[in-house]
Design a protein around this motif. Structure first.
Motif, PDB file in Angstrom:
ATOM      1  N   VAL A   1      13.759  22.676  10.651  1.00  0.00           N
ATOM      2  CA  VAL A   1      14.204  23.597  11.687  1.00  0.00           C
ATOM      3  C   VAL A   1      13.212  23.489  12.829  1.00  0.00           C
ATOM      4  N   SER A   2      13.705  23.140  14.023  1.00  0.00           N
ATOM      5  CA  SER A   2      12.836  22.810  15.138  1.00  0.00           C
ATOM      6  C   SER A   2      11.976  21.634  14.701  1.00  0.00           C
ATOM      7  N   GLY A   3      10.681  21.798  14.590  1.00  0.00           N
ATOM      8  CA  GLY A   3       9.843  20.703  14.115  1.00  0.00           C
ATOM      9  C   GLY A   3       9.229  20.960  12.768  1.00  0.00           C
ATOM     10  N   GLY A   4       9.612  22.061  12.120  1.00  0.00           N
ATOM     11  CA  GLY A   4       8.988  22.445  10.866  1.00  0.00           C
ATOM     12  C   GLY A   4       9.809  22.048   9.657  1.00  0.00           C
ATOM     13  N   THR A   5       9.194  21.369   8.713  1.00  0.00           N
ATOM     14  CA  THR A   5       9.905  20.826   7.557  1.00  0.00           C
ATOM     15  C   THR A   5       9.565  21.601   6.288  1.00  0.00           C
ATOM     16  N   HIS A   6      10.596  22.011   5.566  1.00  0.00           N
ATOM     17  CA  HIS A   6      10.443  22.664   4.270  1.00  0.00           C
ATOM     18  C   HIS A   6      10.230  21.620   3.177  1.00  0.00           C
ATOM     19  N   ARG A   7       9.735  22.080   2.035  1.00  0.00           N
ATOM     20  CA  ARG A   7       9.599  21.179   0.888  1.00  0.00           C
ATOM     21  C   ARG A   7      10.978  20.815   0.332  1.00  0.00           C
TER      22      ARG A   7
ATOM     23  N   ASP B   1       9.952   9.664  20.457  1.00  0.00           N
ATOM     24  CA  ASP B   1      10.085  11.004  21.028  1.00  0.00           C
ATOM     25  C   ASP B   1      10.130  12.066  19.943  1.00  0.00           C
ATOM     26  N   ARG B   2      10.871  11.798  18.879  1.00  0.00           N
ATOM     27  CA  ARG B   2      10.941  12.784  17.796  1.00  0.00           C
ATOM     28  C   ARG B   2       9.595  12.878  17.080  1.00  0.00           C
ATOM     29  N   ALA B   3       8.900  11.774  16.935  1.00  0.00           N
ATOM     30  CA  ALA B   3       7.581  11.807  16.315  1.00  0.00           C
ATOM     31  C   ALA B   3       6.623  12.690  17.104  1.00  0.00           C
ATOM     32  N   VAL B   4       6.691  12.605  18.425  1.00  0.00           N
ATOM     33  CA  VAL B   4       5.834  13.443  19.264  1.00  0.00           C
ATOM     34  C   VAL B   4       6.198  14.918  19.087  1.00  0.00           C
ATOM     35  N   GLU B   5       7.490  15.228  19.025  1.00  0.00           N
ATOM     36  CA  GLU B   5       7.919  16.612  18.831  1.00  0.00           C
ATOM     37  C   GLU B   5       7.381  17.169  17.513  1.00  0.00           C
ATOM     38  N   LEU B   6       7.438  16.368  16.482  1.00  0.00           N
ATOM     39  CA  LEU B   6       6.963  16.818  15.179  1.00  0.00           C
ATOM     40  C   LEU B   6       5.451  16.991  15.171  1.00  0.00           C
ATOM     41  N   TYR B   7       4.749  16.086  15.838  1.00  0.00           N
ATOM     42  CA  TYR B   7       3.303  16.237  15.976  1.00  0.00           C
ATOM     43  C   TYR B   7       2.968  17.549  16.682  1.00  0.00           C
ATOM     44  N   GLU B   8       3.662  17.814  17.762  1.00  0.00           N
ATOM     45  CA  GLU B   8       3.356  19.007  18.553  1.00  0.00           C
ATOM     46  C   GLU B   8       3.673  20.284  17.778  1.00  0.00           C
ATOM     47  N   TRP B   9       4.744  20.256  16.965  1.00  0.00           N
ATOM     48  CA  TRP B   9       5.038  21.423  16.134  1.00  0.00           C
ATOM     49  C   TRP B   9       3.903  21.651  15.141  1.00  0.00           C
ATOM     50  N   ALA B  10       3.463  20.586  14.482  1.00  0.00           N
ATOM     51  CA  ALA B  10       2.385  20.724  13.506  1.00  0.00           C
ATOM     52  C   ALA B  10       1.110  21.224  14.175  1.00  0.00           C
TER      53      ALA B  10
END
Length: 379
Positions: free
Chosen positions: A265-271, A301-310
């Motif tokens: 959800v957004s950039g946050g991943t559940h187990r 681009d998606r990798a950057v989004e996930l990095y920024e969320w983390a």
């Protein structure tokens, strides 16, 4: 150095990990979390070592490999017994297999834990092989420990055991098999095995790949365990950084799509769906694994989004948690865990290491946001 690894958060991550590493080379999972304090996991530690190795801290990674080797050498006779019994058709019960975590001194833990996990032993082999390739180092000083591990894994890889999350010991988990195959392939290609062991390692890896494709997929994507229809956030690691399956293949693309649709959800991943641990929050380290897989598939681009969320999950002190509670799967279960073990593990060194690892893969053309926002990320 990448701009991501040049940021204040990345600098803090590297300093935190190397500063908390014990004189003997162990990485604490979390320095203050009640259930983790005093222990080092082979799995978490191997990913931490890979993260700091990618960030340039080669000596720290090698001290961890020395620690792993010491743990294994001290159990050489027991490992040989496990291998002999297994090959004779008498595989020892799970309680007699190698544990997942050890004290900093390399001793078995005294408290009860969900210990029989094979993934960490594959992951330490993989991290070592990656480090040798990355830095051009000589792996000879770890050869005997590598050989013990390869014998243990080639004899035992097909057994059910606990997964990354210390759950579901009655299943064969695809993420576990990916760790094992990556480790066996890594050391086989690093010249650390004699002819017989190299043959056994490559044969076991080939069998793992074939079996996963036969029993570890559903509708074209990787699944949590053999026979399951569910996905798990750890499956991103099978694509990258472990590289067991091509992220750009049909299997890789469908696995990424399933992870995004079902767990992110957004950039946050559940187990996984149904997770109740601390209410089933979103894990920064899993977002980083997913980012690595997207980057390897060509979606920067998606990798950057996930990095920024983390990165945005960091506290004011720049510590990264194990999970955040902004989007819980089972909110009613959170309080019970808070009462049992206290606040969520913060800092979690594995989270910091995965941020370093993803940062090391991102180039300098897309700057980080000046101040990561924390909106919607209560802890």
């Amino acid at each position: 150095m990448h701009r991501y690894n040049d940021s204040r958060l990345a600098e803090h991550s590297l300093a935190l990990i190397t500063g908390l590493q014990t004189p003997g080379g162990a990485y604490p999972a979390s320095p203050t979390f009640s259930a983790y304090a005093g222990y080092c996991w082979f799995r978490d530690g191997a990913f931490i070592a890979d993260g700091v190795s990618a960030a340039g801290a080669a000596e720290s990674a090698e001290r961890f490999f020395d620690w792993c080797a010491g743990v294994l050498r001290s159990r050489a006779d027991h490992i040989r017994w496990i291998v002999a019994e297994t090959r004779a058709g008498r595989p020892p019960e799970g309680a007699k297999m190698l544990p997942a975590r050890y004290t900093f001194a390399g001793a078995d833990g005294l408290d009860e834990w969900w210990d029989f996990q094979l993934d960490g032993y594959g992951t330490w082999l993989w991290a070592l092989a990656e480090h040798l390739r990355r830095h051009g180092a000589d792996g000879e000083r770890w050869r005997d420990a590598v050989e013990l591990t390869v014998d243990y894994l080639t004899a035992s890889w097909s057994r059910p055991c606990y997964d990354w999350w210390e759950e579901h010991s009655d299943h064969v988990h695809v993420s576990t098999l990916a760790c094992i195959a990556a480790g066996l392939d890594g050391v086989a290609g690093a010249g650390l095995l004699d002819g017989g062991r190299e043959h056994d390692a490559r044969e076991a890896s080939a069998a793992i790949h074939a079996l996963v494709r036969e029993r570890g997929t559903r509708d074209g994507f990787l699944v949590k365990w053999f026979g399951s229809t569910a996905v798990d956030g750890s499956l991103a690691a099978a694509l990258a950084p472990l590289g067991c399956f091509d992220p750009g293949s049909a299997l890789g693309e469908k696995t990424l799509d399933a992870l995004e649709r079902q767990l992110t959800v957004s950039g946050g991943t559940h187990r996984y769906l149904g997770d109740t641990f601390y209410g089933g929050g979103q894990w920064p380290l899993l977002s980083c694994f997913l980012g690595l897989a997207h980057l390897a598939a060509g979606n920067r681009d998606r990798a950057v989004e996930l990095y920024e969320w983390a990165a945005a999950t960091a506290t004011d002190d720049l510590d990264l948690p194990e999970q955040v509670a902004g989007h819980l799967i089972a909110p009613g279960m959170r309080q019970g865990w808070l009462e049992r073990w206290g606040p969520v593990a913060t800092p979690l060194l594995w989270s910091h290491a995965m941020l370093l690892r993803l940062g090391a893969e991102l180039d300098t053309t897309a700057p980080l946001p000046a101040t990561p926002t924390r909106e919607g990320l209560p802890r």
